[in-house]
Motif scaffolding. Sequence first.
Motif, mmCIF file in Angstrom:
data_model
loop_
_atom_site.group_PDB
_atom_site.id
_atom_site.type_symbol
_atom_site.label_atom_id
_atom_site.label_comp_id
_atom_site.label_asym_id
_atom_site.label_seq_id
_atom_site.Cartn_x
_atom_site.Cartn_y
_atom_site.Cartn_z
ATOM 1 N N GLY A 235 0.792 -1.225 0.000
ATOM 2 C CA GLY A 235 0.000 0.000 0.000
ATOM 3 C C GLY A 235 0.825 1.277 0.000
ATOM 4 N N GLN A 236 2.142 1.164 -0.211
ATOM 5 C CA GLN A 236 3.017 2.341 -0.214
ATOM 6 C C GLN A 236 3.276 2.785 -1.656
ATOM 7 O OE1 GLN A 236 6.330 2.232 2.723
ATOM 8 N NE2 GLN A 236 5.655 0.150 3.160
ATOM 9 N N GLU A 237 2.226 3.330 -2.298
ATOM 10 C CA GLU A 237 2.320 3.670 -3.711
ATOM 11 C C GLU A 237 3.406 4.699 -3.992
ATOM 12 O OE1 GLU A 237 -0.532 3.621 -2.052
ATOM 13 O OE2 GLU A 237 -1.942 2.276 -3.084
ATOM 14 N N GLU A 238 3.491 5.735 -3.152
ATOM 15 C CA GLU A 238 4.477 6.791 -3.402
ATOM 16 C C GLU A 238 5.894 6.252 -3.273
ATOM 17 O OE1 GLU A 238 4.008 10.570 -1.651
ATOM 18 O OE2 GLU A 238 1.824 10.622 -1.862
ATOM 19 N N ALA A 239 6.152 5.451 -2.248
ATOM 20 C CA ALA A 239 7.491 4.882 -2.076
ATOM 21 C C ALA A 239 7.845 3.971 -3.248
ATOM 22 C CB ALA A 239 7.564 4.107 -0.760
ATOM 23 N N ALA A 240 6.858 3.211 -3.738
ATOM 24 C CA ALA A 240 7.093 2.341 -4.891
ATOM 25 C C ALA A 240 7.442 3.163 -6.126
ATOM 26 C CB ALA A 240 5.858 1.484 -5.153
ATOM 27 N N LEU A 241 6.696 4.241 -6.338
ATOM 28 C CA LEU A 241 6.956 5.087 -7.503
ATOM 29 C C LEU A 241 8.295 5.808 -7.369
ATOM 30 C CD1 LEU A 241 3.330 6.402 -8.029
ATOM 31 C CD2 LEU A 241 4.664 5.130 -9.724
ATOM 32 N N ASP A 242 8.644 6.233 -6.158
ATOM 33 C CA ASP A 242 9.960 6.858 -5.947
ATOM 34 C C ASP A 242 11.070 5.893 -6.368
ATOM 35 O OD1 ASP A 242 8.921 9.219 -4.957
ATOM 36 O OD2 ASP A 242 9.053 8.591 -2.864
ATOM 37 N N LEU A 244 10.871 3.377 -8.477
ATOM 38 C CA LEU A 244 10.841 3.162 -9.921
ATOM 39 C C LEU A 244 11.395 4.369 -10.684
ATOM 40 C CD1 LEU A 244 7.415 1.349 -10.085
ATOM 41 C CD2 LEU A 244 9.600 0.354 -10.802
ATOM 42 N N ILE A 245 11.098 5.572 -10.216
ATOM 43 C CA ILE A 245 11.644 6.771 -10.865
ATOM 44 C C ILE A 245 13.170 6.772 -10.753
ATOM 45 C CG2 ILE A 245 11.781 9.290 -10.796
ATOM 46 C CD1 ILE A 245 9.155 8.263 -11.967
ATOM 47 N N GLU A 246 13.684 6.398 -9.571
ATOM 48 C CA GLU A 246 15.137 6.285 -9.419
ATOM 49 C C GLU A 246 15.696 5.226 -10.369
ATOM 50 O OE1 GLU A 246 18.567 5.216 -6.079
ATOM 51 O OE2 GLU A 246 16.453 5.321 -5.475
ATOM 52 N N MET A 247 14.949 4.162 -10.544
ATOM 53 C CA MET A 247 15.368 3.099 -11.452
ATOM 54 C C MET A 247 15.406 3.603 -12.899
ATOM 55 S SD MET A 247 13.705 -0.698 -11.678
ATOM 56 C CE MET A 247 14.200 -1.853 -12.978
ATOM 57 N N VAL A 248 14.423 4.418 -13.273
ATOM 58 C CA VAL A 248 14.428 5.017 -14.617
ATOM 59 C C VAL A 248 15.684 5.867 -14.796
ATOM 60 C CG1 VAL A 248 13.282 6.696 -16.117
ATOM 61 C CG2 VAL A 248 11.915 4.997 -14.890
ATOM 62 N N ASP A 256 14.385 -3.604 -21.367
ATOM 63 C CA ASP A 256 13.620 -2.831 -22.342
ATOM 64 C C ASP A 256 12.699 -1.797 -21.679
ATOM 65 O OD1 ASP A 256 12.865 -2.122 -24.930
ATOM 66 O OD2 ASP A 256 11.175 -3.527 -24.956
ATOM 67 N N GLY A 257 13.254 -1.069 -20.714
ATOM 68 C CA GLY A 257 12.497 0.009 -20.070
ATOM 69 C C GLY A 257 11.459 -0.491 -19.078
ATOM 70 N N LEU A 258 11.795 -1.542 -18.329
ATOM 71 C CA LEU A 258 10.839 -2.147 -17.390
ATOM 72 C C LEU A 258 10.315 -1.151 -16.355
ATOM 73 C CD1 LEU A 258 9.408 -4.676 -16.252
ATOM 74 C CD2 LEU A 258 11.471 -5.120 -14.903
ATOM 75 N N ALA A 259 11.194 -0.296 -15.841
ATOM 76 C CA ALA A 259 10.769 0.661 -14.813
ATOM 77 C C ALA A 259 9.700 1.605 -15.354
ATOM 78 C CB ALA A 259 11.967 1.445 -14.298
ATOM 79 N N ARG A 260 9.945 2.162 -16.538
ATOM 80 C CA ARG A 260 8.966 3.079 -17.146
ATOM 81 C C ARG A 260 7.630 2.371 -17.364
ATOM 82 N NH1 ARG A 260 6.982 3.588 -22.065
ATOM 83 N NH2 ARG A 260 8.461 2.048 -22.894
ATOM 84 N N LYS A 261 7.677 1.147 -17.898
ATOM 85 C CA LYS A 261 6.442 0.399 -18.158
ATOM 86 C C LYS A 261 5.690 0.115 -16.865
ATOM 87 C CE LYS A 261 8.345 -1.847 -22.298
ATOM 88 N NZ LYS A 261 8.854 -3.122 -22.858
ATOM 89 N N SER A 282 4.817 13.856 -14.194
ATOM 90 C CA SER A 282 5.800 14.923 -14.418
ATOM 91 C C SER A 282 7.197 14.440 -14.070
ATOM 92 C CB SER A 282 5.447 16.157 -13.580
ATOM 93 O OG SER A 282 4.213 16.698 -13.989
ATOM 94 N N ARG A 283 7.303 13.715 -12.956
ATOM 95 C CA ARG A 283 8.622 13.208 -12.542
ATOM 96 C C ARG A 283 9.165 12.190 -13.540
ATOM 97 N NH1 ARG A 283 9.306 11.419 -6.497
ATOM 98 N NH2 ARG A 283 11.336 10.933 -7.455
ATOM 99 N N LEU A 284 8.273 11.348 -14.062
ATOM 100 C CA LEU A 284 8.692 10.366 -15.044
ATOM 101 C C LEU A 284 9.213 11.050 -16.298
ATOM 102 C CD1 LEU A 284 8.918 7.439 -16.059
ATOM 103 C CD2 LEU A 284 6.524 7.593 -16.806
ATOM 104 N N SER A 285 8.510 12.084 -16.737
ATOM 105 C CA SER A 285 8.931 12.805 -17.932
ATOM 106 C C SER A 285 10.327 13.420 -17.739
ATOM 107 C CB SER A 285 7.915 13.910 -18.258
ATOM 108 O OG SER A 285 8.319 14.639 -19.388
ATOM 109 N N ARG A 286 10.563 13.999 -16.567
ATOM 110 C CA ARG A 286 11.876 14.600 -16.294
ATOM 111 C C ARG A 286 12.965 13.529 -16.246
ATOM 112 N NH1 ARG A 286 8.807 17.706 -12.602
ATOM 113 N NH2 ARG A 286 9.580 16.462 -10.830
ATOM 114 N N ALA A 287 12.627 12.375 -15.643
ATOM 115 C CA ALA A 287 13.620 11.290 -15.541
ATOM 116 C C ALA A 287 13.988 10.727 -16.912
ATOM 117 C CB ALA A 287 13.067 10.168 -14.650
ATOM 118 N N LEU A 288 13.035 10.706 -17.807
ATOM 119 C CA LEU A 288 13.288 10.148 -19.142
ATOM 120 C C LEU A 288 14.089 11.110 -20.006
ATOM 121 C CD1 LEU A 288 9.796 8.533 -19.859
ATOM 122 C CD2 LEU A 288 11.972 7.302 -19.623
ATOM 123 N N HIS A 289 13.964 12.397 -19.732
ATOM 124 C CA HIS A 289 14.594 13.395 -20.619
ATOM 125 C C HIS A 289 15.623 14.229 -19.886
ATOM 126 C CE1 HIS A 289 10.520 12.581 -22.369
ATOM 127 N NE2 HIS A 289 11.292 12.358 -23.412
#
Length: 289
Positions: A235-242, A244-248, A256-261, A282-289
């Motif tokens: 149930g820790q969605e934000e921690a999970a996304l944090d 994954l963003i670090e992984m990106v 093949d971009g598993l973290a982004r997917k 927004s964070r994902l977009s910044r991490a990708l570019h």
Amino acid sequence: MAVSGHVLEVNLDNFQEAVVGLSRKVLVLVDFWAPWCAPCRALGPVLEKLAEEMGGAFVLAKVNSDENADLSRQYQVRGIPAVKAFKDGKVVDEFTGALPESAVRQFIEKNLPLPGDDLRVQALDAIAQGKAAEAEALLEQAISIYPGNDPARVALAHLAIQQGRHADAQAQIDAMSPTFQMETEVEGLKALLEFTETARSAPSMTTLEATIASEKGDLRAQAMYQRSLLLLLQGQEEAALDQLIEMVERHKNYQDGLARKTVLKIFALQGNRGPLVERYRSRLSRALH
């Protein structure tokens, strides 16, 4: 405030009660409009007429978008009039622009409750109270009344996943109509099933954190991915996304971009909308570019 029997004026203060809460009992259509908007003035009377004509089959909630900019942003209103259909506390369908009455009627009828849906609503209440066995019986009864009640199958599949019955969850997904299987809610359900399957074979959180701290390359990326799934299922969605963003940022090309997917699948679990999705998109977009 009630404009008439089945039409409400809604703002930020009463939105949770008048829309989100009420939509657990009846279909609620939210009409985002503004006084200066000519198409809004054309569509509004059509919606109000149908609300009265259908005698409570749905409730129309009118939101002045000029006076409720926060609500407009939260629900990604980019043009008005914008009509969003709420069921079970979330948006399930929407359209923008002044449609003719026949098209508006078709939109409403398509979103009205299915036969046996009252049992599904009772089941959702039972789930909220921790009464899983009672909920399962109600959902199975709803499906026996109308096998095409795909939302009831979604709820049954969620229960099965929570109880570790993954084959039963997959059977419910397979029984849904092909069109419904393309819905965001079902895409999220498929992702949840995939995540729980993967997490079953993951090492302990302590082991994963040690691996992340000591390893590099693919071993580190794999541990970050598994840790994110364990966090998500806790149930820790934000921690999970944090994670994954670090992984990106650090392992963008792993598998093949598993973290982004995976981030996108979590967005599907959230219905592809809401403050959490907006922030991390927004964070994902910044991490990708």
